[in-house]
Write an enzyme that holds these catalytic residues in place. Structure first.
Site, PDB file in Angstrom:
ATOM      1  N   GLY A  25      20.325  37.929  67.678  1.00 16.85           N
ATOM      2  CA  GLY A  25      18.801  37.144  67.691  1.00 16.85           C
ATOM      3  C   GLY A  25      18.796  36.946  69.336  1.00 16.85           C
ATOM      4  N   LEU A  83      25.678  19.557  71.128  1.00 13.09           N
ATOM      5  CA  LEU A  83      24.603  18.790  70.671  1.00 13.09           C
ATOM      6  C   LEU A  83      24.167  17.687  71.748  1.00 13.09           C
ATOM      7  CD1 LEU A  83      25.926  18.074  67.110  1.00 13.09           C
ATOM      8  CD2 LEU A  83      24.078  19.755  67.976  1.00 13.09           C
ATOM      9  N   GLY A 106      24.908  38.473  64.440  1.00 11.65           N
ATOM     10  CA  GLY A 106      23.737  37.918  64.788  1.00 11.65           C
ATOM     11  C   GLY A 106      23.094  38.599  66.051  1.00 11.65           C
ATOM     12  N   VAL A 150      20.315  34.629  71.086  1.00 13.94           N
ATOM     13  CA  VAL A 150      21.591  34.242  71.694  1.00 13.94           C
ATOM     14  C   VAL A 150      22.381  35.628  71.726  1.00 13.94           C
ATOM     15  CG1 VAL A 150      23.811  33.098  71.676  1.00 13.94           C
ATOM     16  CG2 VAL A 150      21.308  31.941  71.353  1.00 13.94           C
ATOM     17  N   GLY A 151      22.610  35.975  70.460  1.00 15.46           N
ATOM     18  CA  GLY A 151      23.640  37.189  70.238  1.00 15.46           C
ATOM     19  C   GLY A 151      23.202  38.572  71.294  1.00 15.46           C
ATOM     20  N   SER A 156      27.053  30.142  67.651  1.00 22.18           N
ATOM     21  CA  SER A 156      26.046  29.106  67.113  1.00 22.18           C
ATOM     22  C   SER A 156      26.194  27.859  67.476  1.00 22.18           C
ATOM     23  CB  SER A 156      26.012  29.444  65.742  1.00 22.18           C
ATOM     24  OG  SER A 156      25.515  30.640  65.005  1.00 22.18           O
ATOM     25  N   THR A 157      24.972  26.885  67.437  1.00 20.69           N
ATOM     26  CA  THR A 157      25.227  25.464  67.763  1.00 20.69           C
ATOM     27  C   THR A 157      25.678  24.836  66.086  1.00 20.69           C
ATOM     28  OG1 THR A 157      23.526  25.652  69.272  1.00 20.69           O
ATOM     29  CG2 THR A 157      24.349  23.591  68.259  1.00 20.69           C
ATOM     30  N   VAL A 177      24.855  33.351  64.496  1.00 16.05           N
ATOM     31  CA  VAL A 177      23.619  33.504  63.543  1.00 16.05           C
ATOM     32  C   VAL A 177      22.917  32.185  63.640  1.00 16.05           C
ATOM     33  CG1 VAL A 177      24.915  34.930  61.927  1.00 16.05           C
ATOM     34  CG2 VAL A 177      25.086  32.599  61.606  1.00 16.05           C
ATOM     35  N   CYS A 227      15.542  24.766  69.112  1.00 15.14           N
ATOM     36  CA  CYS A 227      17.125  23.869  69.240  1.00 15.14           C
ATOM     37  C   CYS A 227      16.805  22.415  69.407  1.00 15.14           C
ATOM     38  CB  CYS A 227      17.695  24.599  70.070  1.00 15.14           C
ATOM     39  SG  CYS A 227      18.243  26.235  69.725  1.00 15.14           S
TER      40      CYS A 227
END
Ligand code: NAD
Ligand code: UGA
Length: 467
Positions: A12, A221, A10, A14-15, A132-133, A91, A276
């Site tokens: 993106g 979360l 991933g 974040v990655g 990932s979250t 991802v 998010c």
């Protein structure tokens, strides 16, 4: 165990930045970021650093230092997994749009695909890190998939860690280089130590927290839910300020001085956007209902309900102030990104507000320093149209290449993102370009009220009972 090769699946928001900082801080570790999206990988490899797929202040310098040395971007997913000791899964996990849990649960299809790719391609011992979250207990599903691939007598083995990311867009590099904390959830000390050692290159040991897997997953979360709750709380008070003559900035300052409350995340605005907050709260709501806690689910759901209300409320009040109709009126929208210093528009408040105004037949002229025209078309599900019959009732939009071009001929200016460029505008010059009577609707409270009023413009500011 010493990590020598990292693969991150991933590339993106974040990655990309996270791995760039790890590579920058750990020159002895080879870091490869892989993605299925060839165009995205090409953009990460572009020699022109202004073409990186993610706009983040400071990212270009970090990439320039590490890329080609110990940081690679590639589409060779399996090959990179095979040579890695540690695989980060970074991802997308958007809200499901159909099927069980649609509209609330996270869509885990990409995470599961990653787990299966790792199960097939990994060699030796591989530490799999959830970046990932994810919903609580996702690590159990990942483990089950990996264990099913561990053939009898094979030298392959796996362990799973949770290491959620807390960076915010626009400040990602600073957040990664000086995090408030790093969270590692896991069961096996050797793997936890190996990941902690990586962060230990630049993060103080007391800031590296260790928990069990489920606490780590749930903490992510919960952090987003608490942050978003503060925004809905202050936005609810902003509406009350407007009705009562109070000023939300004065109220925020007064309560923020209480050290138990603190001053951060108390800016009233057009509601939170971003990929998010809404997704993660809805996921929390779904999980609470699943675990038989409907009151808890309702409590958190109200944070999202208030946010949606705030966005519709702003569109509604624009229509009301403009004599109850915006049909055929030109409205300038300044800012389309969900916050300043990013080109990201996911769940941007501007999308919902613009759609409401288009529905009312407005002619929008949209300016943003970083968001490209094609992205706005996708978000509004509408191609730009230069000339339309203004009284037909059909809303339309055009991209504006400058603030002046956006404002020319407009009845109102809406400030929807707090870009620095919008803070010190020459309102007397802009006012001369507008049709009178003209309005400024400042949903971010960034313009200088005295300058706007001196230019003969009417001003509405979020949470301002005096305007
Ligand atoms: P993103 O959509 O920007 O990037 C995800 C990337 O993963 C995409 O480029 C996609 O092509 C790629 N991908 C998906 N499946 C793949 C596969 N099987 N193999 C290879 N590549 C694959 O998403 P993002 O904003 O980086 O978010 C990633 C995760 O991090 C989400 O769970 C999000 O909740 C979480 N998170 C995001 C932020 C943020 O600020 N954006 C902050 C903290 C946490
Ligand atoms: C947020 C969290 O801040 C990160 O810690 C988290 O890692 C990330 O979500 C994630 O999980 O994706 P981000 O959405 O990038 O980060 O940006 P924020 O600065 O939190 O802003 C979110 C939205 O809230 C923006 O639309 C912003 O304008 C709005 N906001 C923020 C307010 O309206 N008022 C505030 O006081 C603060």
């Amino acid at each position: 165990m010493k990590v020598q090769r990292i693969c991150c699946i991933g590339a993106g928001y974040v990655g990309g930045p996270t791995m760039a900082v790890i590579a920058d801080r750990c020159p002895a570790i080879q870091v490869t970021v892989v993605d299925l999206n060839q165009a995205r990988i090409d953009a990460w490899n572009d020699s022109d650093l202004t073409k990186l797929p993610v706009y983040e202040p400071g990212l270009d310098a970090v990439v320039a230092r590490a890329r080609g040395r110990n940081l690679q971007f590639s589409t060779a997913v399996e090959e990179s997994i095979a040579s890695a000791d540690m695989v980060f899964i970074s991802v997308n996990t958007p809200t499901k749009t159909k099927g069980l849990g649609a509209g609330q649960a996270s869509d885990l299809r990409w995470v599961e695909a990653c787990a299966r790719q790792v199960a097939t391609a990994a060699t030796g011992h591989t530490v799999v890190v959830e970046k990932s979250t994810l919903p609580v207990r996702t690590a159990a599903a990942i483990k089950t998939i990996l264990e099913a691939a561990q053939e009898e007598g094979s030298s392959r083995s796996f362990s799973v860690l949770s290491n959620p990311e807390f960076l915010a867009e626009g400040t990602a590099i600073g957040d990664l280089e000086a995090p408030d904390r790093v969270l590692i959830g896991g069961e096996e000390t050797a793997s936890i130590d190996a990941l902690a050692e990586i962060y230990g290159h630049w993060v103080a040991p007391e800031k590296i927290l260790r928990t069990n897997l489920w606490s780590s997953e749930l903490s992510k979360l919960t952090a987003n839910a608490f942050l978003a709750q503060r925004i809905s709380s202050i936005n609810s008070i902003a509406a009350f300020c407007e009705a009562s003559g109070a000023d939300v900035r004065e109220v925020a300052r007064a309560i923020g001085f209480d050290s138990r409350i603190g001053p951060k995340f108390l800016n009233a605005g057009p509601g939170f956007g971003g990929s998010c907050f809404q997704k993660d709260i809805l996921n929390l709501v779904y999980l609470c209902r699943h675990f038989g806690l409907p009151e808890v689910a309702d409590y958190w759901e109200s944070v999202v309900t208030l946010n949606t209300w705030q966005q519709h409320r702003i569109a509604r009040l624009v229509v009301q102030q403009l004599f109850g109709t915006v049909t055929g009126k030109r409205l300038a929208i300044l800012g389309f990104a969900f916050k300043a210093d990013t080109n990201d528009t996911r769940e941007a408040p501007a999308i919902r507000i613009a759609r409401d105004l288009l529905e009312e037949g407005a002619q929008l002229s949209i300016h943003d320093p970083k968001v490209v025209e094609a992205q706005i078309s996708r978000d509004l599900q509408l191609e730009p149209a230069s000339e339309t019959d203004t009284l037909s009732g059909t809303g339309s939009w055009t991209p504006a290449t400058s603030i002046e071009a956006a404002v020319r001929g407009a009845d109102a200016v809406l400030v929807l993102t707090e870009w620095q460029d919008y803070r010190h505008l020459n309102w007397s010059d802009l006012a001369a370009l507008m049709r009178r009577p003209a309005w400024v609707f400042d949903a971010r409270a960034v313009v200088e009220p005295a300058a706007v009023q001196a230019a003969g413009l009417r001003l509405w500011r979020v949470g301002d009972g005096e305007s």
